[in-house]
Design a protein around this motif. Sequence first.
Motif, PDB file in Angstrom:
ATOM      1  N   GLU A  82       0.857  -1.184   0.000  1.00 53.97           N
ATOM      2  CA  GLU A  82       0.000   0.000   0.000  1.00 53.97           C
ATOM      3  C   GLU A  82       0.887   1.225   0.000  1.00 53.97           C
ATOM      4  OE1 GLU A  82      -3.647   2.235   0.199  1.00 53.97           O
ATOM      5  OE2 GLU A  82      -2.994   0.296  -0.585  1.00 53.97           O
ATOM      6  N   LYS A  83       0.767   2.025  -1.059  1.00 51.68           N
ATOM      7  CA  LYS A  83       1.615   3.194  -1.272  1.00 51.68           C
ATOM      8  C   LYS A  83       3.077   2.745  -1.280  1.00 51.68           C
ATOM      9  CE  LYS A  83      -1.838   6.363   0.581  1.00 51.68           C
ATOM     10  NZ  LYS A  83      -2.176   7.369   1.614  1.00 51.68           N
ATOM     11  N   ASP A  84       3.882   3.181  -0.335  1.00 49.34           N
ATOM     12  CA  ASP A  84       5.312   2.845  -0.380  1.00 49.34           C
ATOM     13  C   ASP A  84       5.699   1.789   0.650  1.00 49.34           C
ATOM     14  OD1 ASP A  84       4.939   4.324   1.884  1.00 49.34           O
ATOM     15  OD2 ASP A  84       6.661   5.649   1.592  1.00 49.34           O
ATOM     16  N   THR A  85       4.722   1.059   1.195  1.00 56.07           N
ATOM     17  CA  THR A  85       5.024   0.132   2.289  1.00 56.07           C
ATOM     18  C   THR A  85       4.530  -1.279   1.989  1.00 56.07           C
ATOM     19  OG1 THR A  85       4.881   1.939   3.901  1.00 56.07           O
ATOM     20  CG2 THR A  85       4.722  -0.307   4.759  1.00 56.07           C
ATOM     21  N   PHE A  86       5.390  -2.261   2.296  1.00 56.75           N
ATOM     22  CA  PHE A  86       5.005  -3.667   2.259  1.00 56.75           C
ATOM     23  C   PHE A  86       4.514  -4.067   3.653  1.00 56.75           C
ATOM     24  CE2 PHE A  86       7.956  -3.266  -1.210  1.00 56.75           C
ATOM     25  CZ  PHE A  86       7.508  -4.140  -2.185  1.00 56.75           C
ATOM     26  N   TYR A  87       3.323  -4.658   3.716  1.00 58.78           N
ATOM     27  CA  TYR A  87       2.755  -5.157   4.960  1.00 58.78           C
ATOM     28  C   TYR A  87       2.709  -6.688   4.870  1.00 58.78           C
ATOM     29  CZ  TYR A  87       1.225  -0.319   5.577  1.00 58.78           C
ATOM     30  OH  TYR A  87       1.184   1.048   5.701  1.00 58.78           O
ATOM     31  N   LEU A  88       3.501  -7.337   5.704  1.00 54.37           N
ATOM     32  CA  LEU A  88       3.598  -8.793   5.685  1.00 54.37           C
ATOM     33  C   LEU A  88       2.930  -9.345   6.948  1.00 54.37           C
ATOM     34  CD1 LEU A  88       6.821 -10.813   4.790  1.00 54.37           C
ATOM     35  CD2 LEU A  88       5.170 -11.607   6.475  1.00 54.37           C
ATOM     36  N   PHE A  89       1.799 -10.021   6.755  1.00 51.08           N
ATOM     37  CA  PHE A  89       1.041 -10.615   7.855  1.00 51.08           C
ATOM     38  C   PHE A  89       1.400 -12.098   7.960  1.00 51.08           C
ATOM     39  CE2 PHE A  89      -1.243  -6.966   6.324  1.00 51.08           C
ATOM     40  CZ  PHE A  89      -1.782  -6.364   7.455  1.00 51.08           C
ATOM     41  N   PHE A  90       1.467 -12.612   9.187  1.00 48.89           N
ATOM     42  CA  PHE A  90       1.884 -13.998   9.354  1.00 48.89           C
ATOM     43  C   PHE A  90       1.275 -14.622  10.610  1.00 48.89           C
ATOM     44  CE2 PHE A  90       4.947 -11.346  11.556  1.00 48.89           C
ATOM     45  CZ  PHE A  90       5.243 -12.023  12.729  1.00 48.89           C
ATOM     46  N   GLU A  91       1.243 -15.945  10.605  1.00 50.53           N
ATOM     47  CA  GLU A  91       0.852 -16.708  11.789  1.00 50.53           C
ATOM     48  C   GLU A  91       1.980 -16.621  12.808  1.00 50.53           C
ATOM     49  OE1 GLU A  91       0.060 -21.375  13.140  1.00 50.53           O
ATOM     50  OE2 GLU A  91       0.636 -20.871  11.082  1.00 50.53           O
ATOM     51  N   HIS A  92       1.655 -16.211  14.027  1.00 54.04           N
ATOM     52  CA  HIS A  92       2.669 -16.032  15.072  1.00 54.04           C
ATOM     53  C   HIS A  92       2.308 -16.925  16.254  1.00 54.04           C
ATOM     54  CE1 HIS A  92       5.146 -12.993  17.679  1.00 54.04           C
ATOM     55  NE2 HIS A  92       5.682 -14.201  17.631  1.00 54.04           N
ATOM     56  N   LYS A  93       3.021 -18.028  16.371  1.00 52.95           N
ATOM     57  CA  LYS A  93       2.800 -18.933  17.505  1.00 52.95           C
ATOM     58  C   LYS A  93       3.738 -18.551  18.638  1.00 52.95           C
ATOM     59  CE  LYS A  93       1.135 -22.561  19.660  1.00 52.95           C
ATOM     60  NZ  LYS A  93       1.609 -22.131  21.009  1.00 52.95           N
ATOM     61  N   LYS A  94       3.143 -18.363  19.820  1.00 56.26           N
ATOM     62  CA  LYS A  94       3.905 -18.023  21.021  1.00 56.26           C
ATOM     63  C   LYS A  94       3.685 -19.103  22.076  1.00 56.26           C
ATOM     64  CE  LYS A  94       2.473 -13.356  19.857  1.00 56.26           C
ATOM     65  NZ  LYS A  94       1.548 -12.265  20.243  1.00 56.26           N
ATOM     66  N   THR A  95       4.524 -19.134  23.063  1.00 54.36           N
ATOM     67  CA  THR A  95       4.381 -20.124  24.125  1.00 54.36           C
ATOM     68  C   THR A  95       3.106 -19.882  24.920  1.00 54.36           C
ATOM     69  OG1 THR A  95       5.724 -18.747  25.592  1.00 54.36           O
ATOM     70  CG2 THR A  95       6.865 -20.477  24.366  1.00 54.36           C
ATOM     71  N   LYS A  96       2.425 -20.984  25.266  1.00 55.01           N
ATOM     72  CA  LYS A  96       1.261 -20.967  26.159  1.00 55.01           C
ATOM     73  C   LYS A  96       0.056 -20.223  25.597  1.00 55.01           C
ATOM     74  CE  LYS A  96       4.196 -21.270  30.284  1.00 55.01           C
ATOM     75  NZ  LYS A  96       4.563 -20.675  31.588  1.00 55.01           N
ATOM     76  N   THR A  97      -0.006 -19.970  24.286  1.00 53.01           N
ATOM     77  CA  THR A  97      -1.166 -19.308  23.685  1.00 53.01           C
ATOM     78  C   THR A  97      -1.482 -19.958  22.342  1.00 53.01           C
ATOM     79  OG1 THR A  97       0.116 -17.638  22.473  1.00 53.01           O
ATOM     80  CG2 THR A  97      -0.548 -17.101  24.732  1.00 53.01           C
ATOM     81  N   GLU A  98      -2.708 -19.743  21.884  1.00 57.08           N
ATOM     82  CA  GLU A  98      -3.029 -20.091  20.506  1.00 57.08           C
ATOM     83  C   GLU A  98      -2.292 -19.123  19.582  1.00 57.08           C
ATOM     84  OE1 GLU A  98      -4.586 -22.638  19.594  1.00 57.08           O
ATOM     85  OE2 GLU A  98      -5.729 -23.297  21.350  1.00 57.08           O
TER      86      GLU A  98
END
Length: 334
Positions: A82-98
């Motif tokens: 979007e415009k001049d920026t790349f937005y990278l969304f990802f699955e983020h698994k952390k300890t003790k959480t979904e």
Amino acid sequence: MKLNLKKVLLSLLFFVIVLLTMINYRTPFLRQDGGGWSVGYGSSTRFPEKMVIDAKAIYSIANLKAQNDSTVFLADPFFVKEKDTFYLFFEHKKTKTEADISLLTSVDGKSYQYRGTVLTQKFHLSYPQVFKYKNDFYMVPETKQANAVLLYKAHRFPFDWKVCDTLIANVQLVDPSLYLSDTLNIMVATDYAKNMYVYEADSLFGKWKLHREPIALIGTESRAGGRFFADAKGLILPVQDFSNGYGCGLSLYRFSFKNGKYTVKREKKNYLTAQVNLKEFNAGMHQLDIQKLDTNHYYYVYDGNRLNSNSKSINIWGPLKWNYLDLKSWFLIK
């Protein structure tokens, strides 16, 4: 005539040995010890015939652990520019959480910065396909634990995501992948029995229903691994390869829709696979998002898994199941 019992048993044993050898060749009974996932990125002047993985263009699990020490892995990357920026969304698994959905941003598509979690729910989230539709940003992540395919809208992009619609209710499907256009609106998603279903609608907010030819793929290659990419010949869909266990590789399939019907054919086997000389991806790869940003600029993001060790564990049921499903697919799917 009396049968020679010994010869019958020896013949049967020989047949079983040959059968198991063939099954093991396609899907090994020994499963490797995979570990944490990382993401990578790159660009090309044309759709690459073969994906070249750049060891210097990786945002690794070690990078993210330095920013968030509860990180277990990062995977399933999707991006929008979007415009001049790349937005990278990802699955983020952390300890003790979904798993949640988190964000990396970059102004040059090369140096990414961690921006934190952008969407969290009481259930597991992954596969955050993000897209722009009529000037608003939407996301269709995997929400199988909610027993539905949910659509989210950003009220303050890239943050503040809220459910705005239920696309498909009362169903548990993994990795839903959308393609939207003026003439074709389709979605594929896969159930626990490894059947890839095709849905269609008259718009994003229309009534999503099963296609009259509902099952596109069955078996070891039946789960999407990225968004659809449109070219002059039709649509290309990255599809995960389970033949050597979860996350081992990715193939490209060609979907062609015409007059209410479609055909599907594997176009490239092992388009992404384990990078034996690259520790971040030496166990396998299973996700690709490639988009054409302008006439001579393709940009893509992908993920990969690293080996925890060189040890392997025995997996008897998996190869038997996968080969049965592949045989079923060979007989039933066009």
